[in-house]
Motif scaffolding. Sequence first.
Motif: not given
Length: 520
Positions: A183-191, A205-217
């Motif tokens: 969420l923090e990573n997503l917020h930083q990019w969206i702002t 943006l897609l690469k960075d958020t995708s990496n964060s999402g994969q860690k969550l998964e």
Amino acid sequence: MLKKWIKTNPKRVLAIAIFSIILQVFSTTSYYLVNPMLNAIMDGKFQLFITIIISKFVVDQIANGSLSYGTYLYEVQTQDFYHSLRKQNLKFYTEDPSALSDMENELTSDLDLLDENYFMQVFIAFNNFLYVICVSIALFSYNWILVFYSFLIAIISLLIPKLFKRSTTHATNQITKSNSKYLENLHQWITALNEVRRYSIGKQLLKDTSNSGQKLERSEISQQKVIAFSTFCQNLIELFGIFGIPVIAGVLYFHNKVQFGTIVAAGYLANGIFSSLSEALSALTIARSTHEVRQKLNKHSQKGSELSINQLKTIKIKNGKVKFNDNKVLSYDFELNYGDHILVTGLSGSGKSTLLKIITGQQKLSSGSIEYLNFKDKSKKFNLNQLGYLPQENVLFPGTILENITMFNNKLDTKAETVIDDMQIAKDLSKFSDGMYTKIDPNNTTLSGGQKQKIFLARALVHQSAILLLDESLSAIDQKTSTLIIKRLLKEQTVLLVAHNLSSIQRSLFTKEIHLREED
């Protein structure tokens, strides 16, 4: 946290408990009736058989109705509790300078996690344990050996969750941490979407958020692995119970200790008792794994009583060090006393802003200590939100200039008029047709940097604090005007100003100057 859930509406919780008891008593009765039903068939008593069938149907409907209404009451109770928890946490975040992603995480994903992995699991465990008690009583009415065997299996089952407690807790905490980072990573990019478009870095943006999402998964998969293995072990123990009870009942039947119907009824009850026990223990394992999540959500209401800043005499940092990821280290030995007028100077990167963040509690020390002393030189907890802190980056709100000074508190309008003169804003207001009532659009304002700083300074003075902490709050204001403002600011009891461009005359107005240096 369960106590607070109960306190939300104790009468409703009592009703939930009553409907749960009714559900489990009638569910047990339904299986218990299998014994006389089969015996009626064996004895050729058709009328008794029909009577028992009808009775079983009525019992099942009462159980179903109790389940439906009890679940409804549980949902109402839980949502009422979440409403109070959201209000409590929102109040905390409006008063405490914390990361936006923390608030988003706590008010969305953490509550969802709590709903699914704690309250629902406790509700499931409670109902299943009630059922186990009811079935144990039913088995005891057949023969005490059946109950003894049941409790033996139950004791073994109770040991299983303890073996997996640490693993499930760790796995759940990893989900929370991964989700917070996502969420923090997503917020930083969206702002910063405008910058993303300007420099065409959408792929990054897609690469960075995708990496964060994969860690969550991966964290969620890891949790499921632990839970699945724990469930497997629980099911294995359950099989010994399910097959053991009918065998024991059969042996008792051939020794004329029980009736024939007991063999089948005991089998049904055994299946219910061990599957319920397994489900209850599994639910408790999952519920326990949310310990740290519950602590985090509960922390804001457990804060001890804090003293007013008006009772603060001294802020003292001893051997303080702050370490950053790039191995940079900032060191502090600092003391601010009531009545001090301190100027903090130093080159960029020497830690001036960090010092203010340490004082306000936004930055934790890596080592060393910070103490807040009252006028009896006793270390106490103070409400640091009452500090008159002006960071370098401050915020304007949609509204008039006056409202941005008073923060929409019209009781301060009269006081604001005096402060406007003190902060040398009157001349600036004369350039606007509506003066202090000029509307501000934070995203498209014509105010200069100096005019904004004057508004922020006026805001700090209007909302009077015993201690003013100002971070480069005069950097965009001309020297003549800033001298007048400094003289007015130093009429306040305690002032700490971070600045780097003051004249020798301006510096002489302070009682002490501290020059910070970056460590080699």
